[in-house]
Design a protein around this motif. Sequence first.
Motif, PDB file in Angstrom:
ATOM      1  N   GLU A 147       1.015  -1.259   0.060  1.00 61.19           N
ATOM      2  CA  GLU A 147       0.148  -0.120  -0.071  1.00 61.19           C
ATOM      3  C   GLU A 147       1.053   1.344   0.117  1.00 61.19           C
ATOM      4  OE1 GLU A 147      -2.992   0.567   3.092  1.00 61.19           O
ATOM      5  OE2 GLU A 147      -4.128   2.059   2.729  1.00 61.19           O
ATOM      6  N   ASN A 157      -4.546   5.096  -2.148  1.00 52.09           N
ATOM      7  CA  ASN A 157      -5.613   5.849  -1.413  1.00 52.09           C
ATOM      8  C   ASN A 157      -6.074   6.751  -2.212  1.00 52.09           C
ATOM      9  OD1 ASN A 157      -5.182   4.628   0.848  1.00 52.09           O
ATOM     10  ND2 ASN A 157      -4.104   4.633   1.566  1.00 52.09           N
ATOM     11  N   GLU A 190      -8.189   2.166  -3.107  1.00 46.75           N
ATOM     12  CA  GLU A 190      -8.896   1.987  -1.979  1.00 46.75           C
ATOM     13  C   GLU A 190      -9.873   3.483  -1.585  1.00 46.75           C
ATOM     14  OE1 GLU A 190      -6.297   0.980   1.210  1.00 46.75           O
ATOM     15  OE2 GLU A 190      -6.244  -0.898   0.610  1.00 46.75           O
ATOM     16  N   ASP A 204     -12.025   1.073   1.847  1.00 48.48           N
ATOM     17  CA  ASP A 204     -11.089   0.748   3.139  1.00 48.48           C
ATOM     18  C   ASP A 204     -11.724   1.293   4.056  1.00 48.48           C
ATOM     19  OD1 ASP A 204      -8.918   1.220   4.243  1.00 48.48           O
ATOM     20  OD2 ASP A 204      -8.437   2.482   3.403  1.00 48.48           O
ATOM     21  N   LYS A 259     -11.226  -4.082   2.595  1.00 47.56           N
ATOM     22  CA  LYS A 259     -10.189  -4.040   3.655  1.00 47.56           C
ATOM     23  C   LYS A 259     -10.995  -3.973   4.831  1.00 47.56           C
ATOM     24  CE  LYS A 259      -5.883  -2.410   2.823  1.00 47.56           C
ATOM     25  NZ  LYS A 259      -4.813  -1.708   2.767  1.00 47.56           N
TER      26      LYS A 259
HETATM   27 CA    CA Z   1      -5.741   2.528   2.900  1.00 41.20          CA
END
Ligand code: CA
Length: 536
Positions: free
Chosen positions: A310, A368, A398, A427, A448
Amino acid sequence: MAKLVSLLISARRQRLIALVMGLAIFALLLSATSFLALGELRRFMAAESQAALAPFARIRTDLDETFGAIAAEVTATPCTADFLTQLRRVGFRPDGFSEFFYAPGGTVRCSLSVAGRQKPLALGTPDIAPSAVSNSSIWVDRGLSFAGLKGLVGSIVLRGDFAIVVPPQKPLISMPPWLQYEVVLTGNDDRYWHRAGEVQVFDGYKISQGPRAPTIPTTVRSLACDGFQRYCVATEVIPAAFAMAARTYILAALLFLALASAGLAVWGKAAIVRRWSFEQRFRRHLDASSVLCVYQPIIAVGTGEVVGCEVLARWRDVDDSIVYPDRFIPVVERFGLTEKFTRLVVERAFAELSASIPTDRRLKLTVNIFPRDLDSELLVDIFKVFDPIRDRVDIVVELVESDEIAVDVAQRQIEALRAAGIKTYIDDFGTGYSNIHNLAALAVDGVKLDRAFAMAPEGSLMARMLGHAIDMIHASGRAIVIEGVETAERLEDLRRVVPPIDFAQGYHISRPLDIGRFTDFLAAEEPRRLRLDLAA
Ligand code: CA
Ligand code: C2E
Ligand code: CA
């Protein structure tokens, strides 16, 4: 510079700076005011000096006139009765001079008071010889008994064959009580004679101008002379008396200056805070060199293999300190910088990853994004930089659920992204807006789970919800990632969960790493995977 900036940006220092600034402004204003006041004081002293000099300066004009009158009116043979009569007539003029000598070559032959011829008397060497400014010889403060004026003293001024006796002057000079003065008659050399005022004021002035003068003057002094530099007046302020006399003004001025400096300091501090507030710094310095990336490895729970990472953003402040997202993400959102920011992150990640990761493996790259940027065209455009290595990189974006976007709009965008080869994960599932009920409505590729699940103690409500959520997500065929795995035990537990969790991320596996350490982590992967396998 960076040091100075970091000094300016700490809140505690700002107060100190306001204080220092206030004192500095006060000192500055005080010196400016003192400078102006001093100028005013000097002008006042100059005016007072001229007033004190005036009666002495008049002696010179009076002498000129009287010598002129003698030259015009005294025409008889010297020292005859007619001569003395003519001379006496001049003596009646109202100029303060009434005694004259006939003294060719400095030897008195006759005078008004003795009347008639007398024994020639040589006056001797004059105290002040003729000079460029005056053609007179002057004997200062001589006893006049020789001329029949018993007990009297006067100065004798000789011009040509005639001398005029100048009696001691006692003019009325009024000065404020805090100002001392002394009028002196100066000679051609350094000699001088006290005429009026306080003795030693002139001396004090001369010392203050000479080599023995103190470096820091303790008082204000001035000197003014007539046009011929004959009469001079020295003045000197008595500090204590002056302070007493001017105390109301001084106190009012100090109060005003203190208030003004405090006001300016407060305003200045506000300006500094405005200019150097985090928001302002961030907006001013948000660019390709200040946005940094760290990479947190993500493993496949079943095999322990690193499947990707990530990308987490950091920001380098102007003092080189590293700022975490909790501080700058709100600023990015508030000032509408989301697109620019994501672009900077993606470009940085591409530059670092394309140069360092091994060419023989595939990595899932999670980035993100901001809910408001959920726009397939925009995101496809942002991730275009990865085109050269798209054969090795799977891109996942995400996003947290938010009421900023309608579900049907989100749906369309997510589908368009999938068509363009970009996967979308929800997320922080389990917090905020995201919950099991509306998950069904969203066509995301994966979920997630929030880290609250990862570390939930066994048997807790969170743990039971986790089981429920995993069932649901698994049933809908979506990938499951769990983040925030902090201990080996938890990783073990999560491995045994049925249905299985696909991917895991957390401090136990690795902290977010800079690009160098992330590539090292990838390179060292084989032995670690063995270790994880052995543990299973
Ligand atoms: Ca994240
Ligand atoms: P996130 O997306 O939930 O990212 C995971 C956060 O949890 C990261 O914090 C990470 O350092 C931290 N973390 C990872 N493993 C563990 C663990 O085992 N225990 C605990 N307690 N924490 C762990 P970070 O880097 O401070 O990021 C915070 C949040 O800032 C991120 O939460 C994400 O929402 C946001 N963010 C970070 N980078 C970006 C970005 O490039 N774009 C956007 N839009 N948001 C970002
Ligand atoms: Ca998260």
